[in-house]
Design an enzyme around this catalytic site. Structure first.
Site, PDB file in Angstrom:
ATOM      1  N   GLU A 238    -120.098  45.446  10.970  1.00  0.00           N
ATOM      2  CA  GLU A 238    -119.176  44.313  10.859  1.00  0.00           C
ATOM      3  C   GLU A 238    -118.898  43.932   9.401  1.00  0.00           C
ATOM      4  O   GLU A 238    -118.489  42.814   9.109  1.00  0.00           O
ATOM      5  CB  GLU A 238    -119.738  43.116  11.631  1.00  0.00           C
ATOM      6  CG  GLU A 238    -119.886  43.384  13.121  1.00  0.00           C
ATOM      7  CD  GLU A 238    -120.395  42.177  13.876  1.00  0.00           C
ATOM      8  OE1 GLU A 238    -119.633  41.207  14.013  1.00  0.00           O
ATOM      9  OE2 GLU A 238    -121.551  42.212  14.333  1.00  0.00           O
TER      10      GLU A 238
ATOM     11  N   SER B 162    -118.637  41.133  17.404  1.00  0.00           N
ATOM     12  CA  SER B 162    -117.243  41.521  17.157  1.00  0.00           C
ATOM     13  C   SER B 162    -116.754  42.614  18.100  1.00  0.00           C
ATOM     14  O   SER B 162    -115.858  43.380  17.774  1.00  0.00           O
ATOM     15  CB  SER B 162    -117.059  41.968  15.703  1.00  0.00           C
ATOM     16  OG  SER B 162    -117.319  40.910  14.815  1.00  0.00           O
TER      17      SER B 162
ATOM     18  N   SER C 181    -109.499  32.283  13.127  1.00  0.00           N
ATOM     19  CA  SER C 181    -110.524  32.629  14.109  1.00  0.00           C
ATOM     20  C   SER C 181    -110.716  31.480  15.083  1.00  0.00           C
ATOM     21  O   SER C 181    -110.400  30.327  14.796  1.00  0.00           O
ATOM     22  CB  SER C 181    -111.850  32.932  13.407  1.00  0.00           C
ATOM     23  OG  SER C 181    -111.720  33.992  12.489  1.00  0.00           O
TER      24      SER C 181
END
Length: 360
Positions: free
Chosen positions: A15, A188, A322
């Site tokens: 990530e 993720s 986000s």
């Protein structure tokens, strides 16, 4: 006085690129009249590079200046990044902000380093970070807390390699298709597969074990994906609920970060009383894992209004676009305010820990 802030980002993790996106956003949002900021970049190989202090707005991480002479190993980085705090706070940092996602950053490793150094830091502590990263441990804690979940089983790589047929048969005995296979220690949506038959199940095992030695297999459920932001320490606050609507079969890494094949609906349109139940469950999950600072709690909501907790994320995606920051923006907390709240919460938790007696 300005607070001296160290931003840790990058990291030795799948990530890594997600962390860079987060760092770009936070750097742009930080108020330089309130903070002195040192950027510290951790390469995918684990090298630590300390950049020059920020003196003005920076448009990208690439614009930060990292000299080659500042490249050090992680252990050497303990001194070179000056991760120390003096009693008078004249040297070192007031707080460290680990903008790290995934293993070697979000999983309690960096948090443990900062605890040993007795440095205040933003976000969850060692236990919550490690338990929140390991989906199997996390789900076991949820089970103990009485939170409803879909059925799941887990495997370690060595057991699977010793008898693959037994592993596949166990899944088919305990869980019906469709099911989802995930690495236990990654976020993720990296390494996740949806499986509708034995062939896809076998491929899913192969994919997930590329990213971890332990995997989890979960029962698929036809449901809406609802998320709640949690902010605080001992007395957390909950955001309005938000909904993820994926255009694909499920919300994978490409849908999140590459294709944009998903839609966020904030606040989510829910039947009466459901938002309050979700918020209470998010709080219960936060406390079950002994979290602090921030968490995004993810739920499934079926057409019959059954609620299952899916997981918590102890360092959720943190760009202004986000879900976690957007949830709080729609709850009345702007992105810059959210960053400042998290800094204060980290300092508050550190002060609380200083009350602990370590000698008899």
């Amino acid at each position: 006085m300005k607070k001296k802030l160290c931003l840790l980002f990058g990291g030795k993790s799948a990530e890594h690129e997600v962390s860079l996106q987060t760092a770009k956003a936070v750097i742009k949002a930080l108020d330089l009249t309130k903070f002195e900021i040192d950027p510290v970049f951790i390469s995918p190989e684990g090298e630590w590079r300390k950049g020059l202090p920020l003196e003005g707005p920076v448009e990208s991480v690439e614009a930060l200046q990292f000299g080659e002479d500042k490249t050090v190993s992680a252990t050497e980085g303990l001194q070179s990044t000056a991760l120390t705090v003096s009693e008078e706070k004249k040297e070192g940092y007031d707080i460290v902000f680990p903008l790290l996602h995934g293993p070697n950053g979000e999983d309690g490793t960096v948090q443990g380093l900062l605890e040993v150094l007795n440095v205040p830091y933003v976000g969850n502590g060692v236990l919550a970070s490690s338990a929140g990263m390991d989906k199997v441990i996390m789900k076991n804690l949820f089970k103990e807390a009485g939170l409803p979940q879909v059925n799941y089983v887990s495997f370690i790589r060595s057991a699977w390699e010793a008898d693959r047929e037994a592993a596949y048969s166990h899944v088919e005995k305990e869980i019906s298709y469709p099911c989802f296979i995930k690495p236990a220690n990654l976020g993720s949506s990296v390494g996740i597969s949806k499986c509708t038959d034995r062939k896809e199940l076998e491929a899913g095992f192969e994919e997930a074990f590329l990213y971890d030695r332990k995997i989890i297999v979960e029962q698929g459920v036809k449901a809406r994906e609802i998320e709640i932001g949690v902010l605080g320490n001992d007395y957390p606050e909950m955001s309005v609920p938000g909904e993820i609507v994926a255009k694909k079969d499920f919300y994978d890494y490409k849908a999140k970060y590459v294709d944009g094949d998903s839609v966020m609906i904030i606040p989510a349109e829910l039947p009466e009383g459901i938002a309050e139940i979700l918020q209470e469950m998010a709080k219960k999950a936060f406390q079950a894992v002994d979290c602090s600072g921030l968490v995004r709690a993810d739920f499934f909501l079926t057409e019959n209004n059954e609620i299952f907790i899916n997981e918590i994320n102890t360092m959720p995606g943190f760009t202004p676009y986000s879900m976690f920051p957007l949830l709080w923006e729609n709850t009345g907390v702007s992105y810059p305010e959210l960053i400042e709240r998290l800094v204060e919460l980290g300092i508050e938790r550190h002060k609380e820990k200083q009350r602990i007696k370590y000698s008899v």
